[in-house]
Scaffold this active site. Structure first.
Site, PDB file in Angstrom:
ATOM      1  N   TRP A  24       0.819  -1.220   0.000  1.00 14.49           N
ATOM      2  CA  TRP A  24       0.000   0.000   0.000  1.00 14.49           C
ATOM      3  C   TRP A  24       0.851   1.267   0.000  1.00 14.49           C
ATOM      4  O   TRP A  24       0.326   2.366  -0.076  1.00 14.49           O
ATOM      5  CB  TRP A  24      -0.937   0.006   1.203  1.00 14.49           C
ATOM      6  CG  TRP A  24      -0.237  -0.295   2.479  1.00 14.49           C
ATOM      7  CD1 TRP A  24       0.388   0.589   3.300  1.00 14.49           C
ATOM      8  CD2 TRP A  24      -0.076  -1.589   3.074  1.00 14.49           C
ATOM      9  NE1 TRP A  24       0.940  -0.069   4.368  1.00 14.49           N
ATOM     10  CE2 TRP A  24       0.663  -1.407   4.266  1.00 14.49           C
ATOM     11  CE3 TRP A  24      -0.478  -2.882   2.719  1.00 14.49           C
ATOM     12  CZ2 TRP A  24       1.014  -2.477   5.094  1.00 14.49           C
ATOM     13  CZ3 TRP A  24      -0.132  -3.941   3.559  1.00 14.49           C
ATOM     14  CH2 TRP A  24       0.601  -3.728   4.726  1.00 14.49           C
ATOM     15  N   ARG A  25       2.167   1.114   0.095  1.00 12.38           N
ATOM     16  CA  ARG A  25       3.016   2.306   0.121  1.00 12.38           C
ATOM     17  C   ARG A  25       3.344   2.832  -1.268  1.00 12.38           C
ATOM     18  O   ARG A  25       3.962   3.889  -1.400  1.00 12.38           O
ATOM     19  CB  ARG A  25       4.313   2.003   0.865  1.00 12.38           C
ATOM     20  CG  ARG A  25       4.084   1.914   2.360  1.00 12.38           C
ATOM     21  CD  ARG A  25       5.376   1.885   3.137  1.00 12.38           C
ATOM     22  NE  ARG A  25       5.083   1.912   4.563  1.00 12.38           N
ATOM     23  CZ  ARG A  25       5.881   1.437   5.496  1.00 12.38           C
ATOM     24  NH1 ARG A  25       7.038   0.891   5.158  1.00 12.38           N
ATOM     25  NH2 ARG A  25       5.539   1.500   6.761  1.00 12.38           N
ATOM     26  N   GLU A  37      -5.574   0.565   6.037  1.00 12.17           N
ATOM     27  CA  GLU A  37      -5.686   0.999   7.427  1.00 12.17           C
ATOM     28  C   GLU A  37      -6.743   0.219   8.197  1.00 12.17           C
ATOM     29  O   GLU A  37      -6.546  -0.133   9.360  1.00 12.17           O
ATOM     30  CB  GLU A  37      -5.988   2.501   7.506  1.00 12.17           C
ATOM     31  CG  GLU A  37      -4.874   3.406   6.994  1.00 12.17           C
ATOM     32  CD  GLU A  37      -3.569   3.249   7.771  1.00 12.17           C
ATOM     33  OE1 GLU A  37      -3.573   2.652   8.856  1.00 12.17           O
ATOM     34  OE2 GLU A  37      -2.534   3.728   7.266  1.00 12.17           O
ATOM     35  N   GLN A  42      -5.329  -3.066  14.831  1.00 13.96           N
ATOM     36  CA  GLN A  42      -5.067  -4.142  15.792  1.00 13.96           C
ATOM     37  C   GLN A  42      -4.569  -5.415  15.121  1.00 13.96           C
ATOM     38  O   GLN A  42      -4.862  -6.527  15.568  1.00 13.96           O
ATOM     39  CB  GLN A  42      -6.335  -4.448  16.602  1.00 13.96           C
ATOM     40  CG  GLN A  42      -6.689  -3.344  17.568  1.00 13.96           C
ATOM     41  CD  GLN A  42      -5.676  -3.221  18.677  1.00 13.96           C
ATOM     42  OE1 GLN A  42      -5.637  -4.027  19.589  1.00 13.96           O
ATOM     43  NE2 GLN A  42      -4.818  -2.199  18.596  1.00 13.96           N
ATOM     44  N   LEU A  80      -9.343 -13.050   9.971  1.00 10.56           N
ATOM     45  CA  LEU A  80      -8.657 -11.815  10.364  1.00 10.56           C
ATOM     46  C   LEU A  80      -9.157 -11.271  11.700  1.00 10.56           C
ATOM     47  O   LEU A  80      -8.470 -10.506  12.360  1.00 10.56           O
ATOM     48  CB  LEU A  80      -8.825 -10.763   9.268  1.00 10.56           C
ATOM     49  CG  LEU A  80      -7.858  -9.589   9.254  1.00 10.56           C
ATOM     50  CD1 LEU A  80      -6.409 -10.050   9.284  1.00 10.56           C
ATOM     51  CD2 LEU A  80      -8.088  -8.703   8.038  1.00 10.56           C
ATOM     52  N   GLY A  81     -10.365 -11.678  12.094  1.00 14.00           N
ATOM     53  CA  GLY A  81     -10.882 -11.223  13.377  1.00 14.00           C
ATOM     54  C   GLY A  81     -11.514  -9.837  13.334  1.00 14.00           C
ATOM     55  O   GLY A  81     -11.470  -9.160  12.312  1.00 14.00           O
ATOM     56  N   TYR A 120      -7.426   7.587  14.729  1.00 15.01           N
ATOM     57  CA  TYR A 120      -6.215   7.100  14.072  1.00 15.01           C
ATOM     58  C   TYR A 120      -6.393   7.017  12.552  1.00 15.01           C
ATOM     59  O   TYR A 120      -5.587   7.545  11.781  1.00 15.01           O
ATOM     60  CB  TYR A 120      -5.788   5.715  14.609  1.00 15.01           C
ATOM     61  CG  TYR A 120      -4.799   5.088  13.677  1.00 15.01           C
ATOM     62  CD1 TYR A 120      -3.467   5.464  13.719  1.00 15.01           C
ATOM     63  CD2 TYR A 120      -5.223   4.209  12.669  1.00 15.01           C
ATOM     64  CE1 TYR A 120      -2.556   4.970  12.791  1.00 15.01           C
ATOM     65  CE2 TYR A 120      -4.337   3.719  11.742  1.00 15.01           C
ATOM     66  CZ  TYR A 120      -3.004   4.094  11.812  1.00 15.01           C
ATOM     67  OH  TYR A 120      -2.126   3.623  10.886  1.00 15.01           O
ATOM     68  N   ASP A 138      -0.905   5.452  17.170  1.00 16.45           N
ATOM     69  CA  ASP A 138      -1.227   4.034  17.292  1.00 16.45           C
ATOM     70  C   ASP A 138      -0.339   3.428  18.373  1.00 16.45           C
ATOM     71  O   ASP A 138       0.362   4.146  19.091  1.00 16.45           O
ATOM     72  CB  ASP A 138      -1.043   3.327  15.939  1.00 16.45           C
ATOM     73  CG  ASP A 138       0.426   3.123  15.618  1.00 16.45           C
ATOM     74  OD1 ASP A 138       1.262   3.901  16.132  1.00 16.45           O
ATOM     75  OD2 ASP A 138       0.752   2.180  14.877  1.00 16.45           O
ATOM     76  N   CYS A 199      18.142  -0.689  20.959  1.00 15.03           N
ATOM     77  CA  CYS A 199      18.662   0.596  21.434  1.00 15.03           C
ATOM     78  C   CYS A 199      20.095   0.846  20.950  1.00 15.03           C
ATOM     79  O   CYS A 199      20.500   1.998  20.798  1.00 15.03           O
ATOM     80  CB  CYS A 199      18.608   0.656  22.959  1.00 15.03           C
ATOM     81  SG  CYS A 199      16.928   0.482  23.621  1.00 15.03           S
ATOM     82  N   CYS A 202      19.781   2.560  17.738  1.00 17.39           N
ATOM     83  CA  CYS A 202      18.707   3.565  17.685  1.00 17.39           C
ATOM     84  C   CYS A 202      19.260   4.962  17.456  1.00 17.39           C
ATOM     85  O   CYS A 202      20.255   5.355  18.072  1.00 17.39           O
ATOM     86  CB  CYS A 202      17.914   3.533  18.995  1.00 17.39           C
ATOM     87  SG  CYS A 202      16.639   4.818  19.077  1.00 17.39           S
TER      88      CYS A 202
END
Length: 352
Positions: A24-25, A37, A42, A80-81, A120, A138, A199, A202
């Site tokens: 989708w990008r 989206e 979730q 998918l729920g 969101y 999110d 980290c 990061c």
DNA sequence: AAAACGGGGAA
DNA sequence: TTCCCAGTTTT
């Protein structure tokens, strides 16, 4: 350069190099952004991606989706729920076609009025598809911001929700809000992960509050624990020599709304034998009285949902006479079944 | 403000 | 087991 633009610039620089190549990008088509989206609410990218591909292939645009049968949409959504997403997806597609002539609205206010679109998703569509300055918040955003800036306000109470939204909005890179939003989420998904964040590599490890205070594993703060209730499901599986069975659609406001299942007899505890089922079978399933019944699984099958644990027993009923509303087993392929039921059907059919 | 709504994967 | 995922809606 301000502190805020320093944060967003660093993030976007990181994103341009490290972003994943996701389907989708490659587009700013609001239909595709919206679809992705909703699917990803979730839901992990790894789980949602194949569903996105299925939907794009099946419904090339909002008109195709609006015209589809809900049954078809639910079947594609199977597994998918959170099935209200699929129902709302369809309802919103119809609204976009009927009220907006198939053109997605571009304002946050109009977007958030759509079914299944909350703060969101409205922010995501507005920023990614229409370059509007709305910050998304999110799970990733809560995690990154709480750690980098050392915010311990609980993220699941209204005070924290407001505070994080305000901060995300203040940090927003207004020149390219869509990229900023995606960068922040991608960073949370790839670097600032819930467990064992990276980290060492990061880009904020010289300034991150939580890293300095050794509180990475304390942030973000999330309160409350959920209560899980137990339910006992007895499914009555009519099997007419593999020809037909009986199926019901769930309509109650409960789990799996609008999905299909075998006739269900719910009890307060595990049912040991069939005597309690006989009245139900005779009244609701059979036209002519005789049949054999046998418990399929000795122990209930455990199926865990977020707020309930299901204990499912399957009872195989071989009718000798006619029964009500037969459905061909073959037709189950078209029906959306809860995973619990689909698993049973697959196993049962492999044995016959 | 709290509860309900799925299923799966990582640790 | 526990946590939580590109959250939203209903109570």
């Amino acid at each position: 350069m301000t502190v805020n633009s320093k944060f967003s610039n660093a993030l976007i620089m990181w994103y341009l190099i490290n972003q994943r190549d996701l389907p989708w990008r490659s587009s700013k088509n609001p239909y595709l952004i919206w679809l992705s989206e909703i699917i990803l609410q979730q839901t992990r990218i790894a789980q949602g991606t194949s569903y996105y591909e299925k939907f794009v292939n099946e419904f090339i645009d909002i008109f195709a989706l609006a015209k589809a049968d809900e049954k078809h949409i639910l079947k594609l959504w199977q597994g998918l729920g959170y099935y209200s997403r699929a129902r709302n997806l369809h309802a919103t597609a119809k609204i976009i076609v009927d009220k907006y002539q198939g053109q997605f609205p571009e304002t946050y206010a109009e977007l958030i009025s759509l079914k299944g679109v909350g703060d969101y998703t409205a922010s995501a569509i507005a920023s990614i598809a229409f370059d509007q300055p709305h910050a998304v918040v999110d799970g990733n955003v809560y995690r990154v911001l709480s750690r980098v800036f050392g915010i311990s306000t609980p993220i699941n109470e209204s005070k924290g929700i407001k505070e994080f939204k305000l901060l995300a909005q203040k940090l927003l890179h207004t020149e390219d809000p869509g990229t900023y939003n995606q960068a922040l989420m991608e960073f949370g998904a790839l670097v600032c992960t819930p467990k064992n964040p990276k980290c060492d590599s990061c880009i904020f490890n010289d300034s991150c509050y939580a890293l300095q205070k050794r509180t990475i594993d304390k942030l973000p703060v999330k309160l409350k624990k959920l209560t899980v209730k137990k339910r006992y499901f007895n499914y009555l599986v009519v099997d007419d020599n593999g020809e037909s069975t009986i199926l019901k659609q769930r309509h109650q406001k409960d789990i799996w709304m609008n999905l299909f299942e075998f006739p269900l007899y719910e009890t307060e505890q595990i049912l040991e034998d069939e005597t309690e089922l006989e009245h139900f079978i005779h009244r609701d399933l059979m036209i002519e009285g005789t049949y054999s019944i046998k418990k399929y699984n000795e122990f209930p099958i455990l199926h865990k949902l977020t707020h309930q644990t299901l204990y499912a027993s399957f009872w195989i009923i071989k009718p000798k006479g006619r029964f009500k509303n037969p459905v061909a087993w073959e037709d189950l392929k078209q029906m959306a079944l809860p995973v619990l039921l689909q698993n049973f059907v697959d196993k049962y059919q492999s044995l016959n």
